[in-house]
Motif scaffolding. Structure first.
Motif, PDB file in Angstrom:
ATOM      1  N   SER A 125       0.831  -1.207   0.000  1.00 15.22           N
ATOM      2  CA  SER A 125       0.000   0.000   0.000  1.00 15.22           C
ATOM      3  C   SER A 125       0.859   1.247   0.000  1.00 15.22           C
ATOM      4  CB  SER A 125      -0.930  -0.012   1.222  1.00 15.22           C
ATOM      5  OG  SER A 125      -1.818  -1.116   1.179  1.00 15.22           O
TER       6      SER A 125
ATOM      7  N   TYR B  34      -2.189   3.402  -2.585  1.00 13.22           N
ATOM      8  CA  TYR B  34      -3.590   3.171  -2.236  1.00 13.22           C
ATOM      9  C   TYR B  34      -3.682   1.953  -1.311  1.00 13.22           C
ATOM     10  CZ  TYR B  34      -3.283  -0.300  -6.025  1.00 13.22           C
ATOM     11  OH  TYR B  34      -2.899  -1.332  -6.826  1.00 13.22           O
TER      12      TYR B  34
ATOM     13  N   ASN C 222     -11.272  -8.965   1.848  1.00 16.06           N
ATOM     14  CA  ASN C 222     -12.560  -9.065   2.507  1.00 16.06           C
ATOM     15  C   ASN C 222     -12.501 -10.308   3.394  1.00 16.06           C
ATOM     16  OD1 ASN C 222     -13.455 -11.446   1.118  1.00 16.06           O
ATOM     17  ND2 ASN C 222     -14.162 -10.185  -0.602  1.00 16.06           N
TER      18      ASN C 222
ATOM     19  N   SER D 103      -6.240  -6.933  -7.356  1.00 10.26           N
ATOM     20  CA  SER D 103      -7.464  -6.561  -6.640  1.00 10.26           C
ATOM     21  C   SER D 103      -8.064  -5.284  -7.226  1.00 10.26           C
ATOM     22  CB  SER D 103      -7.168  -6.354  -5.160  1.00 10.26           C
ATOM     23  OG  SER D 103      -6.286  -5.260  -4.976  1.00 10.26           O
ATOM     24  N   ASP D 104      -9.387  -5.261  -7.371  1.00 13.90           N
ATOM     25  CA  ASP D 104     -10.098  -4.078  -7.859  1.00 13.90           C
ATOM     26  C   ASP D 104     -10.591  -3.268  -6.669  1.00 13.90           C
ATOM     27  OD1 ASP D 104      -9.775  -4.752 -10.542  1.00 13.90           O
ATOM     28  OD2 ASP D 104     -11.561  -6.037 -10.519  1.00 13.90           O
ATOM     29  N   GLY D 105     -10.355  -1.980  -6.715  1.00 18.53           N
ATOM     30  CA  GLY D 105     -10.815  -1.118  -5.642  1.00 18.53           C
ATOM     31  C   GLY D 105     -10.111  -1.365  -4.323  1.00 18.53           C
ATOM     32  N   GLY D 106      -8.942  -1.996  -4.392  1.00 12.92           N
ATOM     33  CA  GLY D 106      -8.181  -2.231  -3.180  1.00 12.92           C
ATOM     34  C   GLY D 106      -8.725  -3.338  -2.295  1.00 12.92           C
ATOM     35  N   ARG D 107      -9.630  -4.204  -2.839  1.00 17.56           N
ATOM     36  CA  ARG D 107     -10.192  -5.301  -2.047  1.00 17.56           C
ATOM     37  C   ARG D 107      -9.819  -6.621  -2.693  1.00 17.56           C
ATOM     38  NH1 ARG D 107     -11.690  -4.733   2.948  1.00 17.56           N
ATOM     39  NH2 ARG D 107     -13.568  -6.037   2.820  1.00 17.56           N
TER      40      ARG D 107
ATOM     41  N   THR E 228     -10.573 -10.276  -3.206  1.00 16.08           N
ATOM     42  CA  THR E 228     -11.797 -11.068  -3.095  1.00 16.08           C
ATOM     43  C   THR E 228     -11.491 -12.560  -3.110  1.00 16.08           C
ATOM     44  OG1 THR E 228     -12.092 -11.109  -5.488  1.00 16.08           O
ATOM     45  CG2 THR E 228     -13.068  -9.243  -4.291  1.00 16.08           C
TER      46      THR E 228
END
Length: 531
Positions: free
Chosen positions: A379, A384, A389, A425-429, A431
């Motif tokens: 990060s 970012y 999750n 990862s999309d949007g920093g998540r 999955t």
């Protein structure tokens, strides 16, 4: 029994000399005033002075008798040839202390450090700190101007453990140091934490060589970097950190890289080269994979460590370098030494402080904080925030702790794995889909290679030494590797037996699968519990 108080003091040839008239009582005299305090009774004063100060010493003794008749004054002649020469003053005071008959069970001792030259005061302090003078320090000072009071005094105990604030400060610095060596990661493995706590003490209290062992990817280079930075923070060194992987050094290149060379020493040596040892002067040299060095380089390195001197390649003059050393290896140096491939005297010199870094599998309880650390690092670099999750994190942790996860490259594998998932990862998540793709990738990476048998040997090497493996047929190695893997994935020997003997057990009237597994393992000197 009442303990007597004995003061040891050097006569103040300037401050104690106030003339013979009655006006001398109007001026502060440290040796006399020391005996004028109502709450400090000096039973005996051991007064040190030279041959030129006898009359002053006798006057001081008479005046002490007036203000403190209980105080016995004992004369000691100590003639400093040069009262400002540290070495001679310390030696003469040490001779006095060694000849003195201390009685610590019957007497309390105070070392008066107000009189004498600054050099003498420092020497008295050092002798007290080292325990040669078994007591506390006594510091005196005059009263306020125009006062006839004897002034103030302070008794200082050099046992720092008795000072709560200082002890708390030491504990805080130790905690900060261990946290720094762990890269700020709050690890949970007890053995690893104990090792790091000791390494922190060694790093700040010693300049001796440190040997860090452990498998590839366990973090030897990072730990060496942190030890260097911690020592630099604490003022233990001022130079730079010079690192080299010894596996990359061969022949003339090894000599030249480490010890430097003179112009024309060999073909291609068009200029002088200082060498890594000289570049590490006043700093630290990290020799990773030191077991790969040749015997000639080892011999020169030994002398450079011990004498801080060595001969550059092609030179006829020695050079010096005052460097600290950290060595790293994933090889068994004791075995190499017994085989003649590593110098015994060099090994003895570098393994004063040896620390074995465990593999990731051996400290799997530290997996989760290291995952968080890798995410934080990513990060910071990417700009970012990235996180799992809950379902994805649980799935990744479950796989990472399973027998399928070999972590063969240790923390390098973990770093690469987190980097891949964070990047995808999309949007920093991160999955479940991203985790499942990564698990598939890791399974392919760690899948046994039947053509080379590399994975089989790796599995066996975790429970047997190299010599024993080399004496086994390749066919037996494959069988044993599979036996070990089945046992590790089974909850009991009976379960392992049902997997291994799934056909033959049906032909038997009575099945004792556990016994068959136990016999197989015993053939190789292994037990189910070990696996």
């Amino acid at each position: 029994m009442v303990m007597k108080t004995v003061a040891i003091s050097i006569l103040g040839t300037t401050m104690d000399r106030r003339g013979r008239g009655e006006k001398r009582w109007d001026k502060w005299r440290p040796t006399v005033s020391m005996c004028q305090h109502d709450d400090l009774l000096i039973d005996r004063l051991e007064l040190l002075f030279d041959n030129h100060s006898l009359s002053l010493a006798e006057q001081v003794k008479e005046d002490i008798a007036r203000v403190s008749p209980e105080t016995e004054v004992v004369f000691h002649r100590v003639n400093f040839s040069d009262p400002w020469d540290f070495e001679s003053v310390y030696s003469q005071l040490l001779d006095f202390v060694r000849a003195y008959s201390f009685k610590p069970g019957k007497e309390n001792y105070l070392t008066h450090i107000t009189t004498g030259t600054h050099v003498a005061q420092i020497c008295l302090y050092l002798l007290t700190e080292a325990g040669y003078l078994p007591g506390k320090l006594l510091q005196t000072s005059p009263a306020n101007r125009n006062s006839n009071l004897p002034g103030q005094y302070q008794i200082i105990d050099l046992d720092l453990s008795k000072y709560d604030q200082i002890a708390s400060r030491f504990q805080k610095e130790h905690h900060e140091g261990t946290t720094y060596l762990k890269g700020g990661i709050e690890t949970n493995n007890p053995a690893f934490n104990t090792m790091i706590e000791q390494l922190e003490k060694v790093s700040v209290r010693s300049n001796e060589s440190i040997l860090i062992t452990g498998p590839t990817g366990a973090g030897k280079s990072q730990l060496a970097q942190r030890v260097y930075e911690l020592r630099k923070q604490r003022g233990k060194l001022s130079g730079r950190l010079v690192s080299v992987n010894c596996a990359t050094l061969r022949g003339e290149n090894a000599m030249s890289a480490l010890f430097g060379h003179k112009k024309g020493a060999f073909t291609g040596a068009t200029t002088d080269r200082p060498g890594l040892l000289r570049e590490a002067n006043q700093g630290m040299l990290f020799l990773d994979e030191i077991g790969e060095l040749g015997l000639d380089e080892q011999a020169m390195l030994l002398r450079a460590i011990e004498d801080k001197r060595f001969m550059p390649f092609g030179s006829d003059k020695e050079v010096t370098s005052d460097f600290q050393l950290i060595a790293g290896t994933n090889r068994d140096l004791n075995r190499l030494s017994s085989e003649g491939a590593f110098r015994e005297d060099l090994l003895a010199r570098i393994d004063l402080w040896t620390y074995q870094l465990p593999s990731l599998k051996e400290r799997i309880e530290d997996l989760e904080p290291n995952i968080d650390y890798e995410l934080e690092v990513f990060s910071g670099k990417s700009g970012y925030l990235v996180s799992f999750n809950k379902a994805a994190r649980d799935k990744y942790l479950a796989f990472s702790r399973s027998s399928e996860a070999l972590w063969s490259a240790n923390f390098r594998d973990l770093n690469a794995s987190i980097t891949r998932m964070a990047t995808l990862s999309d949007g920093g998540r991160i999955t479940v889909d991203v985790v499942e793709e990564e698990i598939s990738r890791l399974r392919r990476k760690w899948k046994p290679d039947s053509s080379s048998g590399w994975q089989s040997i790796k599995v066996i090497s975790e429970v047997m030494d190299t010599d024993a493996i080399n004496q086994m047929d390749y066919f037996d190695q494959l069988k044993l590797a599979h036996l070990i893997e089945v046992c590790r994935q089974s909850g009991s020997m009976a379960e392992a037996g049902r997997t291994l003997f799934n056909v033959s057990r049906e032909e038997k009237k009575s099945n004792n699968d556990s016994h068959r597994v136990k016999q197989l393992l015993a053939k190789y000197g292994l037990s189910f519990g070990e696996l």
